[in-house]
Design an enzyme around this catalytic site. Structure first.
Site, PDB file in Angstrom:
ATOM      1  N   ASN A 137       0.818  -1.220   0.000  1.00 14.98           N
ATOM      2  CA  ASN A 137       0.000   0.000   0.000  1.00 14.98           C
ATOM      3  C   ASN A 137       0.851   1.269   0.000  1.00 14.98           C
ATOM      4  O   ASN A 137       0.569   2.206  -0.755  1.00 14.98           O
ATOM      5  CB  ASN A 137      -0.939   0.008   1.215  1.00 14.98           C
ATOM      6  CG  ASN A 137      -1.913  -1.150   1.165  1.00 14.98           C
ATOM      7  OD1 ASN A 137      -1.953  -1.889   0.185  1.00 14.98           O
ATOM      8  ND2 ASN A 137      -2.694  -1.320   2.230  1.00 14.98           N
ATOM      9  N   THR A 184     -13.429  36.752 -33.637  1.00 13.52           N
ATOM     10  CA  THR A 184     -14.309  36.344 -32.536  1.00 13.52           C
ATOM     11  C   THR A 184     -15.527  35.728 -33.217  1.00 13.52           C
ATOM     12  O   THR A 184     -15.888  36.142 -34.331  1.00 13.52           O
ATOM     13  CB  THR A 184     -14.756  37.536 -31.660  1.00 13.52           C
ATOM     14  OG1 THR A 184     -15.474  38.456 -32.475  1.00 13.52           O
ATOM     15  CG2 THR A 184     -13.571  38.239 -31.013  1.00 13.52           C
ATOM     16  N   SER A 306      -4.415  10.930 -49.267  1.00 17.58           N
ATOM     17  CA  SER A 306      -5.604  10.089 -49.352  1.00 17.58           C
ATOM     18  C   SER A 306      -5.324   8.957 -50.317  1.00 17.58           C
ATOM     19  O   SER A 306      -4.618   9.126 -51.311  1.00 17.58           O
ATOM     20  CB  SER A 306      -6.780  10.927 -49.856  1.00 17.58           C
ATOM     21  OG  SER A 306      -7.745  10.085 -50.458  1.00 17.58           O
ATOM     22  N   LYS A 312      -5.202  15.366 -52.068  1.00 17.99           N
ATOM     23  CA  LYS A 312      -5.414  15.644 -50.647  1.00 17.99           C
ATOM     24  C   LYS A 312      -4.119  15.787 -49.838  1.00 17.99           C
ATOM     25  O   LYS A 312      -3.144  15.093 -50.061  1.00 17.99           O
ATOM     26  CB  LYS A 312      -6.236  14.513 -50.006  1.00 17.99           C
ATOM     27  CG  LYS A 312      -7.664  14.498 -50.463  1.00 17.99           C
ATOM     28  CD  LYS A 312      -8.487  15.551 -49.764  1.00 17.99           C
ATOM     29  CE  LYS A 312      -9.013  15.010 -48.454  1.00 17.99           C
ATOM     30  NZ  LYS A 312      -9.830  16.013 -47.781  1.00 17.99           N
ATOM     31  N   GLU A 319      -5.472  16.861 -36.138  1.00 16.15           N
ATOM     32  CA  GLU A 319      -6.741  16.193 -35.820  1.00 16.15           C
ATOM     33  C   GLU A 319      -6.558  15.181 -34.687  1.00 16.15           C
ATOM     34  O   GLU A 319      -7.418  15.036 -33.820  1.00 16.15           O
ATOM     35  CB  GLU A 319      -7.308  15.498 -37.063  1.00 16.15           C
ATOM     36  CG  GLU A 319      -7.785  16.506 -38.106  1.00 16.15           C
ATOM     37  CD  GLU A 319      -8.187  15.853 -39.422  1.00 16.15           C
ATOM     38  OE1 GLU A 319      -8.250  14.612 -39.491  1.00 16.15           O
ATOM     39  OE2 GLU A 319      -8.417  16.599 -40.390  1.00 16.15           O
ATOM     40  N   GLN A 351      -6.170   0.401  -7.446  1.00 15.72           N
ATOM     41  CA  GLN A 351      -5.330  -0.144  -8.511  1.00 15.72           C
ATOM     42  C   GLN A 351      -5.706   0.458  -9.873  1.00 15.72           C
ATOM     43  O   GLN A 351      -4.914   0.452 -10.804  1.00 15.72           O
ATOM     44  CB  GLN A 351      -5.474  -1.671  -8.539  1.00 15.72           C
ATOM     45  CG  GLN A 351      -4.597  -2.353  -9.553  1.00 15.72           C
ATOM     46  CD  GLN A 351      -4.497  -3.839  -9.289  1.00 15.72           C
ATOM     47  OE1 GLN A 351      -3.884  -4.272  -8.327  1.00 15.72           O
ATOM     48  NE2 GLN A 351      -5.124  -4.627 -10.139  1.00 15.72           N
ATOM     49  N   LYS A 354      -3.755   3.657 -12.071  1.00 16.11           N
ATOM     50  CA  LYS A 354      -2.548   3.690 -12.883  1.00 16.11           C
ATOM     51  C   LYS A 354      -2.800   3.891 -14.375  1.00 16.11           C
ATOM     52  O   LYS A 354      -2.140   4.711 -15.013  1.00 16.11           O
ATOM     53  CB  LYS A 354      -1.725   2.423 -12.635  1.00 16.11           C
ATOM     54  CG  LYS A 354      -0.912   2.543 -11.333  1.00 16.11           C
ATOM     55  CD  LYS A 354      -0.236   1.279 -10.933  1.00 16.11           C
ATOM     56  CE  LYS A 354      -1.055   0.416 -10.007  1.00 16.11           C
ATOM     57  NZ  LYS A 354      -1.783   1.092  -8.933  1.00 16.11           N
TER      58      LYS A 354
END
Ligand code: ARG
Length: 494
Positions: A137, A184, A306, A312, A319, A351, A354
């Site tokens: 622990n 904006t 692509s 492309k 992304e 546990q 993690k």
């Protein structure tokens, strides 16, 4: 006991080298063999095994074991020869873990039991003496703090590279005074320097780094010595162990020390907000590189194509930065949910701390270098940005503020310029293209000299208060950010 041969669930990106096929998943090191007549059921062993994801704590577990061995020696619980043999075995095991000569097996429950097996294999029953005064622990809480403190520094070093990429671009475009249409609501608002916009992202990341550095102070508390929950009756020296492991102090309450996962949750929050900032930056890159914006082009090394459309060039790095924020936020939400109902002190639910924390580290260490490369190699189209900066009547505020400086109430000035904008929309022209007479017809306030403020460079230069987009202010900003990032990078190497 165990029944059918077990297989450990494989987790993506977490290669432990655990051999999974054909072995029953029953613990090789029996920690409570004295009390129990039968061994664990295979389904229990399978549920409880964490070695496939916590093996990465091995290095830190061994460091803590070394410190614990020395403290047992000072307490007179290990003699000179014993401590020397134990420390040599820990060193050897450490090397064997690095080379792969020692690996966890499917029968090891967790990193702690795997390493205990490794020690027993090397020094026999002497290895078992290390268990005195220590529990998994306090051990696991110590290991995870060590791991995260170490990796927070790695994350900060990688974030400094993202910031540097942005600052280098900013420096280049500050020298050229490249403007950009500040937005904006995704509408043209007021022109700014491109450098100003790039540095805005550096500020956000600087706060993330400051958060990690601040987090580190709270994480620098050592749980070792807390034992299972109540501390130890053995004459251990928690302060010495804490100092040896680079912590600022031992824990002030042994119950809190083994139950507390604030450090993991806070780390996940700092990581999630960093992920959000990288995501927002990624979204900007996606927009900037569209045909419609045309502000910038991604270098081939950081673009994808692509399989079907030869023309492309996609911003997959940006992304993925945007997409990965989702898992960082999910990890944080999951961990907080795990913690919310837990009574004191250690419960096995812990546990589950993690994987979200490890995933946060992995994700940032994956995203940051790709973003740094993407940003440093991106080419901005200065002409296009210049053309775009004044578009959308972006200098309207400048005219209104000129009228205000002449004593016109802002309400009236706003209305006069609003009429001018409508006039321009009807006649499909820009503010500067309206004739003197037409301006006068729109409003008597609009005298020919209002044209003096209708320049992008002038509008930018005029915003020269602290934090504004005027070139001198942006230069100061860049200079102070360079210092901040240098200090952060220096901290990352401590
Ligand atoms: N693998 C465990 C964890 O990560 C270690 C602590 C186990 N302690 C216990 N009392 N079963 O939390």
């Amino acid at each position: 006991m165990g029944g059918a041969p077990g297989t450990l669930p494989e987790r993506e990106g977490q290669s432990t080298g655990v051999v999974v096929s054909g072995e029953p998943v029953t613990s090789a090191v029996r920690l409570w063999g004295g009390r129990f007549e039968s061994g664990p059921a295979d389904s229990l062993a399978r549920l409880s095994t964490s070695v496939q994801f916590d093996w990465r704590l091995a290095r830190y577990d061994l460091l803590a074991s070394g410190a614990h061995a020395r403290v047992l020696h000072r307490a007179g619980l290990l003699d000179d020869d014993e401590v020397a043999r134990l420390l040599a075995a820990i060193d050897e095991l450490s090397r064997d873990c690095q080379t792969g000569a020692f690996r966890p097996s499917a029968a090891d429950e967790d990193v702690h039991t795997a390493l205990e097996r490794g020690l027993l294999e090397r020094v026999g029953s002497l290895g078992g003496r290390l268990r005195a005064g220590r529990s998994r622990n306090d051990q696991v809480a110590t290991d995870l703090r060590l791991y995260l403190r170490d990796h927070a520094r790695q994350v900060v070093a990688r974030l400094a590279e993202v910031q540097t990429a942005l600052m280098d671009q900013a420096e280049r475009h500050l020298a050229e005074r490249t403007p950009a249409p500040g937005m904006t609501h995704m509408q043209h608002a007021q022109p700014v320097l491109l450098a100003h916009q790039l540095l805005a992202h550096v500020h956000a990341l600087a706060r993330d780094v400051a958060r990690l550095r601040d987090w580190d102070k709270r994480a620098a508390i050592c749980p070792l010595g807390s034992g299972a929950l109540a501390g130890s009756s053995l004459p251990l020296d928690p302060a010495a162990v804490a100092a040896e492991l680079g912590f600022d102090a031992p824990a002030g309450n042994s119950m809190d020390a083994v139950a507390d996962r604030d450090f993991a949750a806070e780390f996940c929050f700092a990581a999630a907000l960093t992920g959000v900032h990288l995501s927002r930056l990624g979204e900007e890159v996606v927009l900037w590189t569209t045909h419609e914006f045309g502000w910038a082009e991604i270098d081939d090394a950081y673009a994808t194509g692509s399989s079907i459309m030869p023309q492309k060039k996609n911003a997959d790095v940006a992304e993925l930065a945007r997409g990965k924020a989702g898992r960082l936020i999910g990890g944080l939400a999951g961990l907080l949910t795990t913690l919310k109902g837990l009574p004191l002190t250690y419960n096995r639910d812990l546990q589950e701390d993690k994987e979200p924390a490890f995933d946060a580290v992995d994700t940032l260490l994956l995203v940051a270098p790709a973003m740094a490369g993407l940003l440093s190699s991106m080419r901005f189209h200065a002409e296009r940005l210049t053309r775009s900066a004044a578009a959308g009547h972006a200098l309207a505020t400048d005219v209104a503020e000129l009228l205000v400086r002449r004593g016109v109430p802002f309400r009236e000035a706003h209305e006069a310029v609003g009429h001018l904008v409508v006039w321009c929309q009807v006649h499909d022209c820009e503010l500067g293209e309206v004739s003197d007479e037409d301006m006068q017809k729109v409003s008597p306030h609009l005298t020919p000299d209002v044209r003096s403020v209708l320049s992008v460079a002038g509008a930018i230069a005029a915003r020269d208060q602290t934090g504004g987009t005027a070139p001198e202010r942006v230069a100061e900003q860049l200079d102070s950010l360079r210092h901040v990032v240098a200090a952060d990078a220096a901290w990352a190497s401590t």
